[in-house]
Design an enzyme around this catalytic site. Structure first.
Site, PDB file in Angstrom:
ATOM      1  N   SER A 191       0.863  -1.191   0.000  1.00  0.00           N
ATOM      2  CA  SER A 191       0.000   0.000   0.000  1.00  0.00           C
ATOM      3  C   SER A 191       0.892   1.232   0.000  1.00  0.00           C
ATOM      4  CB  SER A 191      -0.874   0.020   1.255  1.00  0.00           C
ATOM      5  OG  SER A 191      -0.128   0.477   2.363  1.00  0.00           O
ATOM      6  N   ASP A 192       0.322   2.386  -0.265  1.00  0.00           N
ATOM      7  CA  ASP A 192       1.086   3.599  -0.005  1.00  0.00           C
ATOM      8  C   ASP A 192       0.936   3.906   1.488  1.00  0.00           C
ATOM      9  OD1 ASP A 192       2.694   5.781  -0.195  1.00  0.00           O
ATOM     10  OD2 ASP A 192       1.708   6.644  -1.935  1.00  0.00           O
ATOM     11  N   TRP A 193       1.652   4.889   1.921  1.00  0.00           N
ATOM     12  CA  TRP A 193       1.744   5.197   3.357  1.00  0.00           C
ATOM     13  C   TRP A 193       0.353   5.440   3.967  1.00  0.00           C
ATOM     14  CZ3 TRP A 193       6.478   6.678   6.103  1.00  0.00           C
ATOM     15  CH2 TRP A 193       6.222   7.084   7.426  1.00  0.00           C
TER      16      TRP A 193
END
Ligand code: NOJ
Length: 741
Positions: free
Chosen positions: A280-282
């Site tokens: 995932s992104d942050w």
């Protein structure tokens, strides 16, 4: 006999490779068998190392214990041999001793900082770009890093979006080649070598099309545009072997990318058969709550894992909820096993199960620390990234015996600014960075006198320094200015609505130009800026982006003619924010304007021309290149055959120079409308003054494919235009017909 032996040895190698793969698969299964559900979920969990953050950090003071309990698969932003070793030692205290993966944003270099990716893209030099990624990987791998969150392969048609600096610009064809070069560079010969790190194609997908250029914003686009413009660089990265993909913050047509089944499950892991890890992104798993797509982290984890997101970066939705989701019967264990298998496979491929510390090596790290060859490659990349936008009266190149030169502007003595956003700030950076001032001072002859005046700040309103700057310019024979953005004006979360040269910098340029002295303006920035007065009035302009560790030397090489500038813009430069999004490969419309002055009920602005200030593919040289008319091998060809287009390129100027010759096509009539021009190839040649070279481009039917209304990737017979030239708006033209099969 020779052939037989060769075939035999090839077969043996293939068998060995298969055996090796089988062994890894078997090993992964045997580890998986031993794991509890909690440990499996732990592998899908990634935390920040508290070193640097691009989002809220989840702190519970318990990370180290979680590592010891096998509750963590990966960490990001842990730097250096010592630190990665310490944490890996903790992982070795866990029941199954599964090593941690260390990831980091190695975006344009590690110790040696290369130009920002958009700057590198301006070189159109795929070999140099691959080398830059190779060096970044070698330096990072020696310091314990296994995984970079790069390349960013998002197509960006909106310079308000601060992350344009991190990609390859607006064009899908060029962006796809650059994506491939960067993946090959990061991953080297093979994963498992101690100088290779995993690449991560991001942000999947369409993140660059955030509405209004505002970071993290929604994306609303047709599936045809998605497939034709935004997905190909991802496919190119995947075909180059990218080990990992990162999903993105945006929603796409109403579904957040992180929970998007169509993107991750159907396209990436389904149609494209991607076998690596998706991260995932942050915090983006948890961000599906504010998106209004999940009510809580339990639902967010369910959406993300179902969509195919294998690892949760920093949101703690997986670690807090996946076990329960499995026990509640909402998530099948097969889904968890698939994600964990992918993660363990990469850990095996990297050789971490054999030696979890193989990437933490003091000796190798020291060898990479101030490596002269890496720095030389950086300078080469930096010089190739500079774009000459204007050079009236051949002001450039300058003589090294130029009498007195006034160096003016808020960036002329800049130090860390030269590294740009997404760079590592080492404590001793300041000593090794070559500033524009230093680069110029080292280049000129002893007899040349240099004067300095800052003139103004980057973004303030004070004109108090103007008088001093004007006085310096008045005493000089020539003026070199360096103006632009501060590095933290472009990058993540750095969207801007006003792209004009910040503060009073353009007023400073006016004041200096009024002295009547010849003025050269360098513009250092992370995105296309707007500087119409400068473009209209100042004779010489170089666009210098953020050039990295050796910025000043690269600038000086170009200013004093040791390198003849060869960069070409990878993104259109607007005249005003009102033109954005602006890109060369737009459709024609039913009422196209014939020229910038054609305004009568056509698709145009009444207060602004349609054309960009500087078009895609544009860039001057100190020499001149002339293109002959195009000769085609035939006026028509059929699928399965090839058409060749030949032009003669001549260096008609006084300097040796490198030209990028660009090939474009236009499909005149289609079952869906087609762009007015599309890049389909380019070639780079170095020519001496007076030298000519015949350049041949090849086109076949597959190069003419596009997505039709049913999302089928097809070509259609009919009439086409073919263009060759030195910029998207300065081309020779020919016609050809693609016949039916
Ligand atoms: C958020 C950014 O969008 C992403 O590109 C980056 O890799 C992560 N933060 C980690 O720093």
């Amino acid at each position: 006999m020779k052939i037989h032996l060769l075939t035999l040895s090839l077969l043996l190698t293939l068998c060995a490779v298969n055996a090796q793969k089988k062994t890894i698969a078997q090993k992964v299964d045997s580890v998986l068998h031993l794991m509890t559900l909690e440990e499996k979920v732990g592998q899908m969990n990634q935390y920040n190392g508290d070193w640097e953050a691009t989002g809220p950090i989840t702190r519970d003071g318990d990370k180290q214990n979680q590592i010891r309990k096998g509750m963590l698969g990966s960490m990001l932003n842990v730097t250096g041999v010592e630190h990665t070793r310490q944490l890996q030692e903790m992982a070795m205290q866990s029941r199954l001793k599964i090593p941690l993966l260390f990831g980091q944003d190695i975006i344009h270099g590690y110790r040696t900082t290369f130009p920002i990716p958009l700057g590198e893209a301006a070189s159109w030099d795929l070999e140099a770009i691959q080398r830059s990624a190779r060096i970044a990987a070698t330096e990072a791998a020696a310091a314990g890093v296994h995984w970079t969150f790069a390349p960013m392969v998002d197509i960006a048609r909106d310079p308000r979006w601060g992350r344009v600096m991190e990609g390859a610009g607006e064009d899908t064809w060029l962006g796809s080649r650059i994506a491939r070069a960067r993946v090959l560079g990061f991953q080297g010969k093979r994963l498992g070598d101690t100088d290779a790190i995993m690449a991560c194609a991001k942000h999947f997908a369409a993140y660059g099309a955030a509405i209004g250029g505002r970071d993290y914003n929604s994306v609303d686009m047709s599936l045809r545009t998605l497939w034709e413009v935004y997905l190909p660089p991802f496919k190119a990265a995947l075909d180059a072997g990218a080990a990992t993909f990162m999903n993105s913050f945006n929603d796409l047509n109403g579904i957040p990318a992180t929970g998007n089944v169509y993107l991750q499950r159907e396209i990436l892991k389904g149609k494209w058969k991607f076998k690596g890890i998706t991260v995932s992104d942050w915090g983006s798993v948890g961000e599906m709550i504010p998106h209004g797509y999940a009510a809580n982290n339990y639902e967010a984890a369910l959406e993300a894992v179902t969509a195919g997101c294998d690892m949760d970066m920093e949101s703690r939705s997986y670690i807090g909820n996946l076990v329960k989701l499995v026990r509640d019967g909402k998530v099948s264990i097969a889904l968890i096993d698939d994600a964990v298998r992918r993660i363990l496979t990469k850990k095996f491929e990297l050789g971490l199960f054999d030696d979890p510390f193989r990437f933490c090596n003091d000796g190798r790290a020291a060898g990479q620390w101030d490596n002269a060859a890496n720095l030389a490659a950086e300078q080469d990349m930096a010089t190739k990234s500079i774009v000459l936008l204007k050079n009236d009266n051949q002001v450039l190149p300058l003589s090294k015996n130029a009498g007195t030169i006034a160096l003016i502007g808020p960036l002329i003595k800049s130090v860390r600014e030269n590294l740009g956003f997404w760079s590592y700030q080492w404590p001793d950076d300041t000593a090794r960075i070559i500033t524009p001032w230093d680069g110029i001072a080292r280049k000129v002859s002893g007899a040349t006198k240099l004067l300095y005046a800052k003139g103004c700040g980057i973004d303030d309103s004070s004109r108090a320094g103007f008088a001093e700057a004007v006085a310096a310019a008045s005493q000089a024979d020539i003026v070199i200015m360096d103006v632009g953005e501060a590095p933290d004006m472009s990058g993540e979360a750095k969207s801007r609505s006003n792209l004009h040269l910040p503060g009073v910098q353009e007023d400073l340029i006016r004041a200096i130009q009024a002295t009547g002295k010849p003025v050269v303006v360098m513009i250092s920035a992370g995105r296309p800026l707007i500087f119409n007065w400068t473009a209209d009035n100042v004779p010489a302009i170089l666009y210098t982006w953020w050039l990295g560790t050796r910025a000043g030397s690269a600038m000086a090489d170009v200013l004093f003619g040791e390198y003849n500038p060869s960069g070409k813009l990878p993104i259109s430069f607007p005249r005003a924010e009102g033109q954005i999004p602006i890109y060369y490969n737009h459709f024609s419309t039913g009422r196209p304007a014939k020229s910038d002055s054609d305004l009568y009920y056509v698709s145009a602005y009444t207060d602004l021309v349609n054309s960009p200030r500087f078009p895609f593919g544009y860039g001057l040289s100190y020499t001149r290149f002339s293109y002959s008319d195009i000769t085609l091998s035939a006026p028509a060809f059929r699928p399965g055959q090839q058409l060749t287009a030949t032009v003669t390129l001549t260096n008609t100027g006084k300097y040796a120079g490198r030209e990028t010759a660009e090939l474009y096509v236009r499909d005149l009539v289609g079952s869906v409308v087609r762009p007015v021009k599309e890049l389909k190839g380019f070639t780079q040649v170095l020519l001496r003054p007076g030298e000519s070279r015949e350049l041949t481009f090849t086109i076949s039917a597959v190069d003419l494919r596009f997505y039709n209304d049913k999302l089928e990737y097809i070509y259609e017979p009919g009439e086409f235009r073919l263009y060759v030239g030195g910029s998207s708006s300065d081309v020779k033209e020919a016609k050809f017909v693609l016949l039916a099969k």
